[in-house]
Design a protein around this motif. Structure first.
Motif, mmCIF file in Angstrom:
data_model
loop_
_atom_site.group_PDB
_atom_site.id
_atom_site.type_symbol
_atom_site.label_atom_id
_atom_site.label_comp_id
_atom_site.label_asym_id
_atom_site.label_seq_id
_atom_site.Cartn_x
_atom_site.Cartn_y
_atom_site.Cartn_z
ATOM 1 N N ALA A 17 43.107 43.070 29.251
ATOM 2 C CA ALA A 17 43.712 42.169 30.142
ATOM 3 C C ALA A 17 42.845 42.170 31.438
ATOM 4 O O ALA A 17 42.594 41.232 32.071
ATOM 5 C CB ALA A 17 45.116 42.252 30.288
ATOM 6 N N ALA A 18 42.737 43.385 32.012
ATOM 7 C CA ALA A 18 41.989 43.429 33.255
ATOM 8 C C ALA A 18 40.641 42.730 33.294
ATOM 9 O O ALA A 18 40.079 42.022 34.121
ATOM 10 C CB ALA A 18 41.822 44.584 33.890
ATOM 11 N N ILE A 19 39.812 43.262 32.218
ATOM 12 C CA ILE A 19 38.496 42.682 31.837
ATOM 13 C C ILE A 19 38.473 41.066 31.880
ATOM 14 O O ILE A 19 37.734 40.353 32.348
ATOM 15 C CB ILE A 19 37.925 43.179 30.575
ATOM 16 C CG1 ILE A 19 37.557 44.656 30.770
ATOM 17 C CG2 ILE A 19 36.485 42.514 30.282
ATOM 18 C CD1 ILE A 19 37.113 45.399 29.463
ATOM 19 N N SER A 20 39.518 40.462 31.103
ATOM 20 C CA SER A 20 39.520 39.109 31.179
ATOM 21 C C SER A 20 40.036 38.444 32.255
ATOM 22 O O SER A 20 39.273 37.436 32.655
ATOM 23 C CB SER A 20 40.881 38.694 30.191
ATOM 24 O OG SER A 20 41.234 37.463 30.233
ATOM 25 N N ARG A 79 30.525 45.368 39.256
ATOM 26 C CA ARG A 79 30.667 46.941 38.815
ATOM 27 C C ARG A 79 32.158 47.228 38.478
ATOM 28 O O ARG A 79 32.320 48.238 37.705
ATOM 29 C CB ARG A 79 30.679 47.569 40.393
ATOM 30 C CG ARG A 79 30.364 49.032 40.502
ATOM 31 C CD ARG A 79 30.161 49.765 41.752
ATOM 32 N NE ARG A 79 31.066 49.197 42.735
ATOM 33 C CZ ARG A 79 30.567 48.275 43.614
ATOM 34 N NH1 ARG A 79 29.474 47.883 43.532
ATOM 35 N NH2 ARG A 79 31.495 47.863 44.566
ATOM 36 N N ARG A 80 33.207 46.409 39.015
ATOM 37 C CA ARG A 80 34.614 46.712 38.202
ATOM 38 C C ARG A 80 34.662 46.287 36.830
ATOM 39 O O ARG A 80 35.061 47.105 36.052
ATOM 40 C CB ARG A 80 35.513 45.881 39.066
ATOM 41 C CG ARG A 80 36.785 46.039 38.651
ATOM 42 C CD ARG A 80 37.694 47.537 38.567
ATOM 43 N NE ARG A 80 38.740 47.332 38.459
ATOM 44 C CZ ARG A 80 39.334 48.627 38.298
ATOM 45 N NH1 ARG A 80 38.570 49.803 38.010
ATOM 46 N NH2 ARG A 80 40.645 48.720 37.639
ATOM 47 N N ARG A 81 33.893 45.206 36.539
ATOM 48 C CA ARG A 81 33.586 44.779 35.057
ATOM 49 C C ARG A 81 33.206 45.960 34.169
ATOM 50 O O ARG A 81 33.725 46.119 33.122
ATOM 51 C CB ARG A 81 33.124 43.571 35.032
ATOM 52 C CG ARG A 81 33.326 42.939 33.396
ATOM 53 C CD ARG A 81 32.565 41.498 33.605
ATOM 54 N NE ARG A 81 32.589 41.036 32.145
ATOM 55 C CZ ARG A 81 31.734 41.118 31.178
ATOM 56 N NH1 ARG A 81 30.784 41.919 31.648
ATOM 57 N NH2 ARG A 81 32.011 40.710 30.022
ATOM 58 N N ALA A 82 32.219 46.529 34.863
ATOM 59 C CA ALA A 82 31.420 47.570 34.015
ATOM 60 C C ALA A 82 32.192 48.834 33.741
ATOM 61 O O ALA A 82 32.254 49.448 32.820
ATOM 62 C CB ALA A 82 30.134 47.979 34.496
ATOM 63 N N ASP A 83 32.977 49.127 34.844
ATOM 64 C CA ASP A 83 34.012 50.253 34.768
ATOM 65 C C ASP A 83 34.945 50.163 33.787
ATOM 66 O O ASP A 83 35.399 50.973 32.959
ATOM 67 C CB ASP A 83 34.463 50.672 36.144
ATOM 68 C CG ASP A 83 33.286 51.072 37.074
ATOM 69 O OD1 ASP A 83 32.477 51.584 36.680
ATOM 70 O OD2 ASP A 83 33.900 50.892 38.540
ATOM 71 N N LEU A 84 35.623 48.833 33.479
ATOM 72 C CA LEU A 84 36.669 48.432 32.717
ATOM 73 C C LEU A 84 35.877 48.596 31.215
ATOM 74 O O LEU A 84 36.734 48.958 30.314
ATOM 75 C CB LEU A 84 36.997 47.106 33.125
ATOM 76 C CG LEU A 84 38.013 46.964 34.515
ATOM 77 C CD1 LEU A 84 38.529 45.874 34.681
ATOM 78 C CD2 LEU A 84 39.143 47.867 34.133
#
Length: 700
Positions: free
Chosen positions: A110-113, A149-154
């Motif tokens: 959900a966070a990635i979306s 960067r946040r998406r790569a971490d997720l």
């Protein structure tokens, strides 16, 4: 005090009958000098065994131990009352771990979306182009870099969660399979009801001495059929006969490494031993009294008064002590019984009349309150006495009490009912459930309906085993009224799967003579036949036989029963290497004075050639006409004369009357040899007659 131990036994020998098998188990125990009786339990026996056939004993040299009692019980496996707490807690923890990882994976996805659907701030728009605001490029680039960067971490976190979820799911599946296996094993053990035998024995003997114990019982679920294999060498000079048996059993236990014996008898038949009358020279012996029914002595009911008193006192009841007979005689008004109901002739020769009066009063006190019931019981006893005193034929001397299966003959199962029940003074056979319950103890704690359904199912399944034998096979029978046994040379193993297993019984070289037979008048084919003798002490039961030459199968045929010392001829099929050709010549001429006789001359010419690479014994069969037994006047004048044969043949007769006028040539043909056979005969008839359908007709 009795010490209970488990006796480990193994199946050492099995005897398979026409229906059923006798199992023999053996084991050993250590003897001790103690005089206490020790109970040993033989566990894991099949449910289908017949309780009445169980027997046990001691074998060995110089042992004074003995079996004193045998009991049959049901062996019901006891399961643990509670499950394994460690296994259950581990399974629950694995389920919680999988659920937590699934939640984390859902939150991460959900966070990635949300990161992929982020709205970018638009550049402000004004109405005055000169006053346009410059675009904040550096800030927008920093914002985009932060989102990537946040998406790569997720995404990395998602991959890590999926890996951990995969490992947790595999562990959960493994634990669940273990739980299912344990449940299935628990259910299997719950349904795995067996029988057990409790042996009580004296432990007398030298300290530490091994005492051998055997246990035997019959099971119904076993059958066998005989089969054979006949193997010739390449030149048919020698043959080996292999006797085999197809054995099937569904007893509930496998036979592993047991000595196997096959019998043509039934497992249980009731036979009365004959009564042999002694013969003496000299003074005549007294006549032997015949056995018959005997009425119970008068006053037998008084024998059970103490038993009734003990039973009532045991359950808390109270009855006064049994009064003397003189004080307990009922009044005549209590029972309406006339003195005429009893035979007074038995008192005529008795001087002690007071004793006889007392006897009459006792008889009245023992009688039932109904006059009709008393008369009925008296009439039945008189009929039984008359039947016992009658002279009967030998075939009519089968009493009901002596027939097999009568419960009254099983003395160990007779029980005395409670005094409150009807007929408490008579012994009655106890049911199997009652007998199992008496011996149950810790072995049979759950004698419920499910247990008895399982028991009945096992017995019925064993009884209905293999009603139809395999194709071409026959179940064994006696030979001339005698039964025989056949023992295998080595121990064998037979699984309890209800299928037929091929078991070798014996292999022996048999004297065999192979000859070739042809009847060219019917067919020019030459057939091979093997004649061999049964040199065994026991007959060979009927069954299929596989014939082979060395390792090459030839054919499968059927072997009829061969008694000990008897011979048989076994057909081996057609032999294409030997050729036969038959030609005939007919000539009709007159003879006698003035040609009154008509001579019909017949000539038979047979050519035979042996194309095989070995010498053979050939038999060629022929037939010439014969005059009928019920001949008429015209047939009396007919003459049949055999004029010439080369080589000389001999008469051939069969047991049946079908063949008449048969002859045969017996000759030896070397490899590649040719020969000719010639036979001539004349038929003389009156010249004014002829043979129906033509004079050139041959014998039918």
């Amino acid at each position: 005090m009795e010490a209970i131990q488990t006796l480990d036994t193994v199946i050492t020998s099995v005897t398979v009958y026409r229906e059923g098998a006798l199992i023999r188990r053996t084991g050993s125990v250590k003897a001790s000098k103690s005089k206490e009786k020790i109970s040993r339990n033989v566990m894991g026996l099949p449910l289908a065994l017949r309780d009445e056939t169980v027997r046990a004993g001691i074998f060995g040299e110089k042992t004074s131990s003995r079996i004193t009692d045998i009991g049959i019980v049901l062996d019901i496996p006891e399961l643990a009352s509670e499950d394994n707490p460690h296994g259950t807690e581990e399974l629950k923890e694995a389920e919680r771990t999988v659920g937590r990882l699934k939640e984390e994976l859902g939150e991460t996805e959900a966070a990635i979306s949300r990161r992929e659907t982020t709205d970018w701030p638009e550049r402000p728009v004004t109405k005055n182009p000169a006053a346009a605001i410059s675009s904040p490029f550096a800030e927008r680039a920093a914002y985009a870099e932060n989102i990537n960067r946040r998406r790569a971490d997720l995404l990395k976190k998602k991959r890590d969660i999926k890996n951990r979820l995969s490992e947790a799911s595999e562990k959960l599946e493994l634990l669940r399979n273990r739980e299912l296996t344990a449940s299935a094993e628990k259910e299997r053990r719950r349904n795995e009801i067996r029988k057990a035998v409790v042996l009580t024995m004296d432990s007398a003997g030298a300290e530490g001495e091994d005492v051998g114990i055997f246990l035997e019982y019959l099971i119904p679920g076993a059958r066998w059929v005989p089969t054979y294999a006949l193997r010739f060498d390449a030149v048919f000079a020698q043959a080996v006969l292999e006797t085999r048996a197809l054995v099937c059993q569904r007893s509930g236990e496998d036979w592993s490494g047991a000595a196997l014996t096959l019998s043509t008898a039934f497992s249980g038949q009731w036979r009365d031993l004959p009564e042999l009358n002694s013969r003496r020279i000299g003074r005549a012996a007294r006549g032997r009294s015949k056995k018959g029914w005997k009425e119970a002595p008068i006053g037998t009911q008084e024998l059970f008064s103490d038993y009734k008193s003990f039973f009532d006192s045991r359950i808390g009841g109270f009855i006064p002590a049994a009064a003397p007979i003189s004080q307990r005689l009922p009044d005549e008004d209590d029972y309406d019984i006339e003195d005429d109901d009893y035979d007074e002739e038995i008192f005529e020769d008795t001087e002690d009349y007071e004793y006889e009066e007392r006897r009459m009063e006792i008889m009245k006190s023992s009688a039932p309150p109904s006059v009709h019931a008393a008369k009925k019981r008296r009439s039945e006893s008189m009929e039984l006495q008359m039947a016992a005193s009658m002279e009967m034929k030998d075939s009519e001397k089968e009493f009901i009490s002596r027939e097999p299966g009568n419960d009254l003959l099983d003395y160990a199962a007779l029980r005395l009912p409670d005094p409150e029940e009807t007929g408490f003074s008579e012994l009655h056979p106890a049911t199997r459930r009652e007998l199992y319950a008496e011996k149950a103890g810790a072995l049979s704690a759950k004698l419920d309906s499910a247990v008895w359904e399982r028991l009945e199912s096992a017995e019925s399944s064993a009884e209905t085993l293999a009603a139809v034998p395999p194709q071409g096979c026959r179940y064994p029978t006696d030979v001339d009224g005698f039964d025989y046994v056949y023992k295998t040379a080595v121990p064998v193993s037979v699984e309890s799967d209800g299928r037929f297993h091929s078991i070798p019984v014996r292999t022996a070289q048999v004297p065999v003579a192979v000859r070739y037979i042809s009847v060219p008048r019917i067919d020019s084919t030459v057939f091979a036949a093997a004649e061999f003798k049964n040199e065994d002490e026991a007959p060979l039961p009927a069954g299929p036989v596989d014939v082979s030459v060395e390792s090459t199968p030839l054919l499968t045929t059927h072997l009829e029963t061969i008694p000990s010392g008897g011979t048989t001829i076994l057909g081996l099929g057609a032999e294409e290497g030997i050729k036969i050709a038959r030609n005939t010549h007919f000539e009709e001429k007159t003879s006698g004075l003035a040609g009154t006789q008509l001579t019909l001359h017949h000539e038979i010419l047979i050519d035979a050639v042996n194309n095989l690479s070995r010498p053979v014994e050939l038999e060629v069969r022929e037939r010439i006409p014969v005059r009928p037994d019920d001949q008429g006047k015209a047939e009396e004048k007919v003459k049949i004369e055999l004029t010439k044969t080369e080589p000389v043949w001999e008469r051939y007769e069969e047991e049946t009357d079908y063949l008449r006028g048969g002859y045969r040539w017996k000759l030896s043909l070397a490899a590649g040899e040719k020969t000719k056979l010639l036979a001539e005969y004349d038929i003389q008839i009156p010249s004014n007659t002829e043979i129906p359908d033509g004079n050139n007709r041959e014998a039918e």
